[in-house]
Design a protein around this motif. Structure first.
Motif, PDB file in Angstrom:
ATOM      1  N   GLN A   7      -8.121 -28.501 -44.578  1.00 14.50           N
ATOM      2  CA  GLN A   7      -6.500 -28.253 -44.772  1.00 14.50           C
ATOM      3  C   GLN A   7      -5.850 -27.904 -43.271  1.00 14.50           C
ATOM      4  O   GLN A   7      -4.400 -27.785 -43.054  1.00 14.50           O
ATOM      5  N   GLU A   8      -6.272 -26.230 -43.043  1.00 11.37           N
ATOM      6  CA  GLU A   8      -5.930 -25.780 -41.398  1.00 11.37           C
ATOM      7  C   GLU A   8      -5.548 -26.865 -40.479  1.00 11.37           C
ATOM      8  O   GLU A   8      -4.539 -26.698 -39.947  1.00 11.37           O
ATOM      9  N   ASP A   9      -6.614 -28.069 -40.436  1.00 12.84           N
ATOM     10  CA  ASP A   9      -6.515 -28.427 -38.986  1.00 12.84           C
ATOM     11  C   ASP A   9      -5.426 -29.471 -39.082  1.00 12.84           C
ATOM     12  O   ASP A   9      -4.665 -29.729 -38.228  1.00 12.84           O
ATOM     13  N   ALA A  10      -5.612 -29.945 -40.219  1.00 15.82           N
ATOM     14  CA  ALA A  10      -4.178 -30.813 -40.647  1.00 15.82           C
ATOM     15  C   ALA A  10      -2.966 -30.241 -39.991  1.00 15.82           C
ATOM     16  O   ALA A  10      -2.326 -31.179 -39.914  1.00 15.82           O
ATOM     17  N   LEU A  11      -2.953 -29.668 -41.027  1.00 12.47           N
ATOM     18  CA  LEU A  11      -1.290 -29.067 -40.378  1.00 12.47           C
ATOM     19  C   LEU A  11      -1.164 -28.050 -38.854  1.00 12.47           C
ATOM     20  O   LEU A  11      -0.757 -28.598 -38.466  1.00 12.47           O
ATOM     21  N   ARG A  12      -2.294 -27.546 -38.406  1.00 10.98           N
ATOM     22  CA  ARG A  12      -1.908 -27.643 -37.139  1.00 10.98           C
ATOM     23  C   ARG A  12      -2.264 -28.719 -36.269  1.00 10.98           C
ATOM     24  O   ARG A  12      -1.449 -28.594 -35.931  1.00 10.98           O
ATOM     25  N   ARG A  13      -2.570 -29.572 -36.306  1.00 11.78           N
ATOM     26  CA  ARG A  13      -2.748 -30.950 -35.837  1.00 11.78           C
ATOM     27  C   ARG A  13      -0.659 -31.312 -36.039  1.00 11.78           C
ATOM     28  O   ARG A  13      -0.267 -31.821 -34.913  1.00 11.78           O
ATOM     29  N   LEU A  14      -0.504 -31.710 -37.543  1.00 14.26           N
ATOM     30  CA  LEU A  14       1.203 -31.408 -38.093  1.00 14.26           C
ATOM     31  C   LEU A  14       2.325 -30.793 -36.768  1.00 14.26           C
ATOM     32  O   LEU A  14       2.977 -31.467 -35.984  1.00 14.26           O
ATOM     33  N   ARG A  15       1.244 -29.665 -36.929  1.00 14.43           N
ATOM     34  CA  ARG A  15       2.598 -28.895 -35.838  1.00 14.43           C
ATOM     35  C   ARG A  15       2.668 -29.090 -34.457  1.00 14.43           C
ATOM     36  O   ARG A  15       3.652 -28.975 -34.245  1.00 14.43           O
ATOM     37  N   ASP A  16       1.223 -29.460 -34.115  1.00  9.65           N
ATOM     38  CA  ASP A  16       1.616 -30.397 -32.356  1.00  9.65           C
ATOM     39  C   ASP A  16       1.988 -30.377 -31.981  1.00  9.65           C
ATOM     40  O   ASP A  16       2.731 -31.674 -30.937  1.00  9.65           O
ATOM     41  N   VAL A  17       1.715 -32.105 -33.195  1.00  8.81           N
ATOM     42  CA  VAL A  17       2.752 -33.168 -33.464  1.00  8.81           C
ATOM     43  C   VAL A  17       4.035 -32.704 -33.210  1.00  8.81           C
ATOM     44  O   VAL A  17       5.061 -33.126 -32.520  1.00  8.81           O
ATOM     45  N   LEU A  18       4.732 -32.025 -34.065  1.00  7.74           N
ATOM     46  CA  LEU A  18       6.309 -32.345 -34.307  1.00  7.74           C
ATOM     47  C   LEU A  18       7.125 -30.603 -32.745  1.00  7.74           C
ATOM     48  O   LEU A  18       7.128 -31.539 -32.403  1.00  7.74           O
TER      49      LEU A  18
END
Length: 75
Positions: free
Chosen positions: A56-67
């Motif tokens: 879950q944390e990895d998914a949120l980090r990836r989304l943050r990086d994309v945004l």
């Protein structure tokens, strides 16, 4: 047996290892499900996703990086 180590079949251990490492490395759950011969991705995720701490944390980090990257491209 005397040591209390569970009896785990080699084939089952290899399937579990394949699934867990593949999912940890970001392989699509669809690809992992197909490799295991599961009829649905849900079966794969219900069986193996619980062993993947931090997803879950990895998914949120990836989304943050994309945004954050999208904001940089707009400038």
């Amino acid at each position: 047996r005397r040591a209390g180590v569970p009896d785990i079949r080699f084939h089952a251990a290899m399937r579990h290892t394949f699934a867990t490492l593949s999912l940890l490395e970001g392989v699509s759950p669809h690809v992992v499900a197909e490799g295991l011969g599961h009829s649905t991705v849900r079966m794969t995720l219900d069986t193996y996703a619980e062993f993947l701490p931090g997803m879950q944390e990895d998914a949120l980090r990836r989304l943050r990086d994309v945004l954050e990257g999208a904001g940089d491209k707009a400038r």
